[in-house]
Design an enzyme around this catalytic site. Structure first.
Site, PDB file in Angstrom:
ATOM      1  N   ARG A  17       0.862  -1.652  -0.073  1.00 22.52           N
ATOM      2  CA  ARG A  17       0.146   0.079  -0.109  1.00 22.52           C
ATOM      3  C   ARG A  17       0.928   0.826   0.125  1.00 22.52           C
ATOM      4  NH1 ARG A  17       1.502   1.835   4.643  1.00 22.52           N
ATOM      5  NH2 ARG A  17       0.465   3.330   3.861  1.00 22.52           N
ATOM      6  N   ALA A  71       1.027   4.659  -1.751  1.00 16.03           N
ATOM      7  CA  ALA A  71       0.698   5.777  -3.856  1.00 16.03           C
ATOM      8  C   ALA A  71       2.429   5.217  -4.712  1.00 16.03           C
ATOM      9  CB  ALA A  71       0.766   6.419  -3.972  1.00 16.03           C
ATOM     10  N   ASP A  93      -2.018  10.401  -2.689  1.00 16.31           N
ATOM     11  CA  ASP A  93      -2.431   9.830  -3.727  1.00 16.31           C
ATOM     12  C   ASP A  93      -3.018   9.960  -4.969  1.00 16.31           C
ATOM     13  OD1 ASP A  93      -3.168   8.850  -0.779  1.00 16.31           O
ATOM     14  OD2 ASP A  93      -3.314   6.906  -2.062  1.00 16.31           O
TER      15      ASP A  93
END
Ligand SMILES: CSC[C@H]1O[C@H](OP(=O)(O)O)[C@H](O)[C@@H]1O
Length: 345
Positions: free
Chosen positions: A48, A50, A234
């Site tokens: 996980r 970005a 993100d």
């Protein structure tokens, strides 16, 4: 050095992931040799963050090509499987970006794609180290403080990137310069990236910190307990609006009220100039059960339904600085249609 994502050749070529769903209690790895395995790891947040998703996406194309050779997929099936990786989570632009960085080389074979994918990883680390230096410079100049107390949200360290970190990278840089005060790490419900992962990294790095519930962050800011908020991203879109872990916008609102800087840190691969404003960002809606259960036990009464947006969008006029390896822009002070173009990838 903690590696969230790495390519390993023997005994079988594969992506090796540090499984973030079981940290900090267990340090175990997942070996990824199939598209199904990678998509499941992405969607479960075993991998996980970005930039780490960008690396996983790029390396995932090699996994798909190797599986195509093993399983006899035709080109159409291979491209469809690569699309499954690309679309495994919608909000972080980096996942699609990582796939797109190497996809054009598929006709040259898996070895060439792997070379490019490894370049994505090394470029990300270099970008994060540079943005950390630029972000620390900007914060120290803006605050004029000898030591800077920081609030941060979710996890943006080595676990979320290719090795160094984004917002966490700035924190680490301030620490290395002996210019860091106390760090307030938001626990970041419902999956606790802050209390499980950021606190784990801060502890390993010997950085003094406290873990606070997300709901405490605005009052921590308004009471003057911190000097700056530093978060990751993100997706940063053309007008500077920024998607980040849900709860980020409450920090931005409190910083605006308190008159302290709200800083977004991300590599330029997180800047998406093709998307005009935050209204156009696809916010991932995760399983409602993540909200009404905790640690394998139901916490809300039977029948209660969770509401679980994984991200929120901070309007550009609440963002004091966006820091990438290509430079720093100040959306709140100079909103400009091509502002982000100066620091985009
Ligand atoms: C280095 S930016 C990481 C960014 O990604 C996190 O989301 P998730 O844990 O769901 O992948 C969070 O938004 C962080 O700021």
């Amino acid at each position: 050095m903690v590696l969230a994502v790495e390519w390993v050749e023997s005994p079988q070529p594969r992506i090796r992931l540090l499984d973030q769903t079981v940290l900090p209690a267990q340090e175990t790895h997942l070996d990824i040799t199939t598209v199904d395995g990678l998509v499941a790891a992405i969607q479960s947040l075993a991998v996980r963050g970005a930039p780490a998703l960008g690396a996983a996406g790029a390396l995932g194309v090699v996994v798909a090509m190797n599986q195509a050779s093993r399983d006899g997929w035709d080109e159409s099936r291979l491209q469809a499987e690569v699309d499954r990786i690309r679309l495994a989570r919608p909000t972080a632009v980096n996942l699609a970006w990582g796939v797109d960085q190497v996809r054009g080389a598929m006709t040259q074979g898996a070895d060439q794609v792997l070379i490019l994918a490894r370049g994505v990883v090394t470029d990300d680390e270099a970008a994060n180290r540079e943005l950390s230096r630029l972000g620390a410079d900007w914060i120290l100049e803006r605050t004029g403080l000898e030591r800077v107390r920081v609030v941060t949200h979710c996890n943006t360290g080595a676990l979320a990137t290719s090795a160094w970190g984004t917002a966490y990278g700035i924190i680490h840089e301030l620490h290395d310069r002996d210019r860091l005060g106390l760090v307030y790490a938001d626990e970041t419900r419902p999956l606790l990236q802050g209390s499980r992962l950021t606190s784990w990294e801060l502890t390993q790095d010997g950085i003094e910190h406290v873990v606070q519930v997300d709901g405490a962050a605005p009052s921590t800011i308004l009471r003057g307990l911190v000097d700056v908020a530093i978060i990751g991203a993100d997706r940063i879109v053309a007008n500077g609006d920024t998607a980040n872990k849900v709860g980020s916008v409450s920090l931005a609102l409190a910083c605006a009220r308190a008159g302290i800087p709200f800083v977004v840190a991300a590599p330029s691969s997180t800047v998406d100039l093709a998307t005009a404003t935050g209204d156009d960002i696809d916010i991932e809606q995760r399983d409602p059960e993540e909200v009404v259960n905790f640690g394998g036990r139901r916490t809300a009464p039977e029948g209660a339904v969770g509401f679980n947006p994984a991200f929120d969008v901070t309007p550009h006029d609440l963002i004091s600085a966006v820091v990438t390896e290509r430079g720093v822009v100040e959306p709140a002070n100079t909103p400009h249609p091509t502002l982000l173009a100066r620091i985009a990838g």
